[in-house]
Design a protein around this motif. Structure first.
Motif, PDB file in Angstrom:
ATOM      1  N   ASN A   7       0.833  -1.189   0.000  1.00 13.51           N
ATOM      2  CA  ASN A   7       0.000   0.000   0.000  1.00 13.51           C
ATOM      3  C   ASN A   7       0.877   1.252   0.000  1.00 13.51           C
ATOM      4  N   LEU A   8       1.845   1.268  -0.898  1.00  7.72           N
ATOM      5  CA  LEU A   8       2.773   2.390  -0.998  1.00  7.72           C
ATOM      6  C   LEU A   8       2.953   2.720  -2.475  1.00  7.72           C
ATOM      7  N   LYS A  30       9.969   4.474   4.144  1.00  5.85           N
ATOM      8  CA  LYS A  30       8.673   4.490   4.840  1.00  5.85           C
ATOM      9  C   LYS A  30       7.551   4.875   3.886  1.00  5.85           C
ATOM     10  N   ASN A  31       7.904   5.661   2.874  1.00  6.00           N
ATOM     11  CA  ASN A  31       6.874   6.255   2.040  1.00  6.00           C
ATOM     12  C   ASN A  31       6.755   5.667   0.646  1.00  6.00           C
ATOM     13  N   PHE A  32       7.758   4.907   0.233  1.00  9.54           N
ATOM     14  CA  PHE A  32       7.747   4.377  -1.131  1.00  9.54           C
ATOM     15  C   PHE A  32       8.191   2.919  -1.150  1.00  9.54           C
ATOM     16  N   TYR A 104       5.798   5.984 -10.061  1.00  8.45           N
ATOM     17  CA  TYR A 104       6.802   6.917 -10.567  1.00  8.45           C
ATOM     18  C   TYR A 104       7.851   6.099 -11.315  1.00  8.45           C
ATOM     19  N   LEU A 105       8.263   6.599 -12.466  1.00  5.72           N
ATOM     20  CA  LEU A 105       9.304   5.896 -13.233  1.00  5.72           C
ATOM     21  C   LEU A 105      10.537   6.792 -13.330  1.00  5.72           C
ATOM     22  N   VAL A 106      11.689   6.227 -13.003  1.00  3.62           N
ATOM     23  CA  VAL A 106      12.939   6.988 -13.083  1.00  3.62           C
ATOM     24  C   VAL A 106      13.866   6.314 -14.100  1.00  3.62           C
ATOM     25  N   PHE A 335       9.240  12.762  -2.563  1.00  8.22           N
ATOM     26  CA  PHE A 335       8.543  12.801  -1.276  1.00  8.22           C
ATOM     27  C   PHE A 335       7.621  14.023  -1.209  1.00  8.22           C
ATOM     28  N   LYS A 336       8.153  15.156  -1.676  1.00  9.24           N
ATOM     29  CA  LYS A 336       7.340  16.379  -1.666  1.00  9.24           C
ATOM     30  C   LYS A 336       6.138  16.255  -2.593  1.00  9.24           C
ATOM     31  N   LEU A 337       6.357  15.713  -3.785  1.00 11.15           N
ATOM     32  CA  LEU A 337       5.264  15.510  -4.727  1.00 11.15           C
ATOM     33  C   LEU A 337       4.174  14.650  -4.104  1.00 11.15           C
ATOM     34  N   GLU A 338       4.610  13.570  -3.464  1.00 13.12           N
ATOM     35  CA  GLU A 338       3.677  12.614  -2.890  1.00 13.12           C
ATOM     36  C   GLU A 338       2.871  13.259  -1.762  1.00 13.12           C
TER      37      GLU A 338
END
Lengths: 426, 426
Positions: A7-8, A30-32, A104-106, A335-338
């Motif tokens: 769920n990330l 923690k976030n991705f 997100y694709l990098v 992180f900011k975008l998210e």
């Protein structure tokens, strides 16, 4: 694919070079959920590939297992895979191991060798962009000398002992210097039956100076160093053709069985991304947060990206630092975008550039200072040593360099060919 | 061939292993011209090949350029060549690089892998007798785990993670121990998504104990150590067949995609030498000065030779020490033969034997003493370290071992395949 669904938001990074490694390291686990793809299972420290090719270092010293780098990271998944195509509508990367969904694709695919469309040169020249290619070049150099011993034909022997390096950037310059050191210190002991005076090292550069991105002082100094070491430096010289025996250049013919191609790189774009996002130089046009032109959730880093600024109208130099800095910066911005926060634009911090030619001979540009000689050489060694990934690699490299310095020797002279040139080369 | 003709008797040595290297080192360069032939340009320290295969060491640490070993020797010529046939009447060795005349011929070709005629096993099994084979095995082990991650089929995954090692001699025992260490310390960090409990390591031995040449104490101790590390030891067990998925043994089936063959070696005889000089075990029958039965000027050393004595009715053990001692001894006797002096018979000095299973777990037999545990392990490390050729190799190996000991890690985990199994294997 067998990657657990969490769920990330999932970040898929293509390429474990400097850029891909930097963002994967900095991304907040923690976030991705992070998925890193690379066709090798290791990160390659490309600035030292030339030392593998010239028997100075073993491949294990400059390559590092990608899994090991990220072994403590949560929600992180590495896979050995080749990317085939991206489906941007469905947000799926199609790979050799199946489709992978991304949020997100990098794109951090770096560059491959650019032969500028000359198929004949491509067929006969040796590239040096990967560990297997560097090992292959090392084996070829040594095999040439084994063959030179066997022939009584002086012309044939000379062609075997000559080397033409195309491209006077850092790779070509450092490789020419390392070959010259093999010529003066190592090969005479290994091949007492050969007349090493026959061996010629030619460095060809299309522009009017070596080390294009560096200061005039450094470029000239490097040229002088190479000439002291016996390298023939050819400026303003283009190679037109190579048939495996003779290189045709704009200044005449050079007889050699080996032509090493350090002249051009081309970004590796990915199928499925709108071609209009590519600039003429083959790099993705990205905005100030590395976002590919025309997309909301696709980013590009390092060599494959061109963030156009006043100072760098065609994008930043295609070296390690911009890739690393962009990767670290993008991790924060994702992180900011998210979180719906305001992103911050990337600012490149130029840490300087350097190149080494031989023992006690290097050039360093730092801000407005340019240095040459033994001090520059020690700075070069120190910076590269601390930049290597992992304690073991640093220590083994330090031993090899110390040994080489004290003994005037390069120890890793094994002929082990990962592939035959004719069969495959990337 | 292009080897200078000197007014000196020429000794041609086939093979740069322990025996060939020893005689080439000790031969008096005032009195002989020496020609050393090997198919590789390096000497391989075979006792540590298993560490290359299990990511503990890089190949450059255990291999050493043959030219470098002899760089100060006069009238010495090394050539990379494969021997095709010997013409004993004309005293000529026919090779891949042309014919070479000899006055004295020394056969030090060692052993190859013996599959005892089982073609199916030969096709699917992994041998480990050379640097390229060890690198190939290392890559395969790591690739298996990469593949295991990708499949959802538990049976398939289990087969990928299982390993069957055939042969409980030092190579099989040490390899099983090293794999068990990968399982307990390295792979769980690299592959947190895999359940490592699925991984099984089977060691099969046809006889009733491991380490046949060693003391009962050591054999039993090694077996206990392996069991502590989770290895399944199968004594009195023969492998009958292997199809790449299932190994058929005399005790039942073992599911595994990887079968590593450490079971048998066969001496590599040379075409053109009278077959009657060969014993049933495929080794050349030699007299007390290593002279091949039926010849005046042809000698054989080490694994390929059998000097029959009361203590060793089938020849000395096929390990490094007899080869080294015979090589050194023959160098002296060649000088005596040339000077018309009386030769001295070879006497083997048994320096003991040892094997390591894992950290702090080794066994050592010295004369009548047998040791186990941490002390034996330190002795094993010390002896192998000083036996490695070259200061650089010793230092790099020391760093790797210290690092591995402190960090419970094996650093050389790069997938670099020197060849594909299907294409070629020696």
């Amino acid at each position: 694919m067998n990657i657990p669904v969490k769920n990330l938001p999932r970040v898929v990074i293509i390429g474990g070079g400097f850029g891909g490694m930097a963002i994967a390291r900095e991304i907040r686990d923690k976030n991705f959920q992070t998925v890193l793809l690379d066709k090798h299972n290791y990160h390659t420290f490309q600035p030292l590939l030339y030392q593998v090719a010239t028997s100075g270092l073993e491949p294990d010293s400059i390559a590092y297992p990608l899994r090991k780098i990220f072994s403590s990271k949560k929600h992180f998944h590495f896979r050995v895979a080749e990317v085939e195509k991206v489906n941007t509508d469905e947000q799926i990367v199609n790979t050799s191991i199946g489709p992978i969904h991304y949020d997100y694709l990098v794109i951090a695919t770096g560059t491959g060798t650019n032969f500028f469309g000359n198929e004949k040169i491509k067929k006969h020249a040796m590239p040096m962009k990967s560990v297997p290619e560097a090992l292959n070049l090392r084996s070829l150099i040594l095999e040439n000398f084994e063959k030179a011993l066997l022939t009584k034909d002086i012309e044939e022997r000379t062609k075997l002992m000559n080397f033409v390096i195309v491209g006077g950037g850092p790779t070509g310059t450092e490789l020419a210097g390392a070959l010259a050191e093999l010529k003066s210190h190592v090969l005479p002991n290994d091949y007492p039956d050969l007349d090493l005076r026959l061996m010629q090292i030619h460095l060809l550069e299309a522009g009017d100076s070596l080390l294009a991105g560096m200061s005039k002082y450094s470029a000239k100094k490097a040229e002088n160093y190479l000439e002291e070491l016996g390298v023939q430096v050819w400026l303003n010289t283009m190679v037109k053709d190579f048939d495996g025996n003779v290189a045709q250049t704009s200044k005449g013919e050079l007889e050699s069985k080996t032509l090493i191609w350090a002249a051009g790189v081309q970004a590796r774009p990915i199928e499925g991304i709108n071609g209009e996002s590519l600039l003429k130089n083959g790099r993705y046009k990205v905005d100030e947060i590395s976002r590919v032109d025309g997309y909301q959730n696709i980013f590009a880093l390092g060599d494959v990206a061109a963030m156009q600024t006043d100072q760098y109208p065609n994008g930043h130099p295609q070296v390690a630092q911009p890739a690393i800095q962009q990767g670290e910066h993008l991790a924060k911005n994702l992180f900011k975008l998210e979180k719906g926060k305001k992103t911050t634009p990337f600012k490149y911090k130029d840490l300087g550039s350097m190149a080494t030619v031989g023992r006690n001979r290097a050039v360093v540009d730092l801000n407005n200072i340019s240095l040459g000689g033994a001090l520059a050489w020690f700075i070069w060694m120190f910076i590269h040593l601390i930049a290597l990934v992992g304690f073991r690699n640093k220590m083994v490299t330090l031993i090899n360099w110390t040994y080489a310095y004290v003994k005037y020797d390069k120890g890793a002279r094994l002929i082990i060919r990962p592939f035959e040139k004719k069969k495959e080369h990337v």
